[in-house]
Enzyme design. Sequence first.
Site, PDB file in Angstrom:
ATOM      1  N   ASN A 153       0.874  -1.181   0.000  1.00 15.24           N
ATOM      2  CA  ASN A 153       0.000   0.000   0.000  1.00 15.24           C
ATOM      3  C   ASN A 153       0.909   1.228   0.000  1.00 15.24           C
ATOM      4  OD1 ASN A 153      -1.796   2.052   0.526  1.00 15.24           O
ATOM      5  ND2 ASN A 153      -2.280   1.401   2.614  1.00 15.24           N
ATOM      6  N   LYS A 160       0.091   4.251  -0.316  1.00 16.02           N
ATOM      7  CA  LYS A 160      -0.569   5.432   0.272  1.00 16.02           C
ATOM      8  C   LYS A 160      -0.359   6.658  -0.632  1.00 16.02           C
ATOM      9  CE  LYS A 160       0.020   3.328   4.752  1.00 16.02           C
ATOM     10  NZ  LYS A 160       0.047   3.467   6.197  1.00 16.02           N
ATOM     11  N   HIS A 199      -9.385   0.987   5.028  1.00 22.29           N
ATOM     12  CA  HIS A 199      -8.096   1.151   5.723  1.00 22.29           C
ATOM     13  C   HIS A 199      -8.312   2.047   6.941  1.00 22.29           C
ATOM     14  CE1 HIS A 199      -3.994   2.387   6.580  1.00 22.29           C
ATOM     15  NE2 HIS A 199      -3.613   1.298   5.927  1.00 22.29           N
ATOM     16  N   GLU A 238      -6.740   4.430   8.073  1.00 24.31           N
ATOM     17  CA  GLU A 238      -6.581   5.871   7.817  1.00 24.31           C
ATOM     18  C   GLU A 238      -7.856   6.459   7.229  1.00 24.31           C
ATOM     19  OE1 GLU A 238      -2.955   5.479   5.583  1.00 24.31           O
ATOM     20  OE2 GLU A 238      -1.907   4.955   7.434  1.00 24.31           O
ATOM     21  N   GLU A 256      -5.226  -5.280  10.627  1.00 19.64           N
ATOM     22  CA  GLU A 256      -4.217  -4.238  10.812  1.00 19.64           C
ATOM     23  C   GLU A 256      -4.448  -3.532  12.142  1.00 19.64           C
ATOM     24  OE1 GLU A 256      -2.310  -3.018   6.871  1.00 19.64           O
ATOM     25  OE2 GLU A 256      -3.965  -1.664   7.252  1.00 19.64           O
ATOM     26  N   GLY A 274       2.653   1.905  10.834  1.00 20.30           N
ATOM     27  CA  GLY A 274       3.588   3.020  10.696  1.00 20.30           C
ATOM     28  C   GLY A 274       4.328   3.359  11.979  1.00 20.30           C
ATOM     29  N   SER A 276       3.645  -2.555  10.332  1.00 20.08           N
ATOM     30  CA  SER A 276       5.102  -2.613  10.507  1.00 20.08           C
ATOM     31  C   SER A 276       5.710  -3.955  10.090  1.00 20.08           C
ATOM     32  CB  SER A 276       5.484  -2.245  11.948  1.00 20.08           C
ATOM     33  OG  SER A 276       5.071  -0.917  12.237  1.00 20.08           O
ATOM     34  N   GLY A 293       4.972   1.248   4.835  1.00 14.49           N
ATOM     35  CA  GLY A 293       6.287   1.872   4.696  1.00 14.49           C
ATOM     36  C   GLY A 293       7.314   1.025   3.953  1.00 14.49           C
TER      37      GLY A 293
HETATM   38  C1  PEP Z   1      -0.686   0.004   6.278  1.00 15.68           C
HETATM   39  O1  PEP Z   1      -0.921   1.184   6.404  1.00 15.68           O
HETATM   40  O2  PEP Z   1      -1.451  -0.712   5.630  1.00 15.68           O
HETATM   41  C2  PEP Z   1       0.511  -0.521   6.931  1.00 15.68           C
HETATM   42  C3  PEP Z   1       0.499  -1.762   7.295  1.00 15.68           C
HETATM   43  O3  PEP Z   1       1.553   0.365   7.149  1.00 15.68           O
HETATM   44  P1  PEP Z   1       3.019   0.012   7.751  1.00 15.68           P
HETATM   45  O4  PEP Z   1       3.477  -1.251   7.074  1.00 15.68           O
HETATM   46  O5  PEP Z   1       3.857   1.195   7.386  1.00 15.68           O
HETATM   47  O6  PEP Z   1       2.839  -0.172   9.213  1.00 15.68           O
END
Ligand code: PEP
Length: 254
Positions: free
Chosen positions: A12, A14, A98, A100, A170, A176, A216, A238
């Site tokens: 993703n 973003k 998601h 966010e 998640e 993040g 993460s 990320g």
């Molecule tokens: C995400 O936003 O879907 C995600 C898992 O981000 P990160 O891997 O950066 O924690």
Amino acid sequence: MNKERKLIIAGNWKMNKTVAESLDLVNGLKRELASVKEVDIVVCPPFTALGEVSKAILDSNIRLGAQNMSEHNFGAYTGEVAAGMLKEFSVRYVILGHSERRQYQGEPDALIARKATAAHAASLRPIICVGETLAQREAGEMEKIVGTQLRGSLVGLSEEQMIETIVAYEPVWAIGTGRNATAAQAQEVHAFIRKELATAYGESVARRVRIQYGGSVKPSNARELMNQPDVDGALVGGAALEVRSFSEIIKNSI
Ligand code: PEP
């Protein structure tokens, strides 16, 4: 790794990457991952890069996903993008709900469910995200929150559609932050999600649904997470922004 379900690992991106940067990234992934057959590999660039990335991956084992879509097919919805428009770029997957978007756009479960129905109507596979905050986990509410989000976001989906749906667990506290769920924590929630799916759709459907872990994920923790029996892939933020880290996550998961 011998898994009951084929792993699906999605990046993703973003709101990152210009078209030129997107092409650099995806061309690098093509080179690094050309021989991978064991994992379904998906990249989810921003809308603006879908067209060029779609052309770049035509002859590859990488599939295209979008990060969101409208519940509507067309019309006066300024700023929205419909499933049919995504199909023009050979998009196969779409991330829905998601955290966010739940947090910043206030997307409720019922809307996510309507988007999921619209996605299936266009033969797009939704990746439906669920997850609790740290405060909710510490209050002992993980199952209540994840269960409510899950049931609410799947309203109206048939058994056939459920099998083609991906669920992404998640935990918001792991996104993040560099703080991933331990493999045992992830497995516990994934097993809970599969039990909920079995209650709603029956054992045989639940056994076929792929459940991704997100939060993460990095090259150093991918193997242990993917080794869990109910973890069927990853949704990566990320670490999906660089060729090296995303391809190592995939290679370490095989
Ligand atoms: C995400 O936003 O879907 C995600 C898992 O981000 P990160 O891997 O950066 O924690």
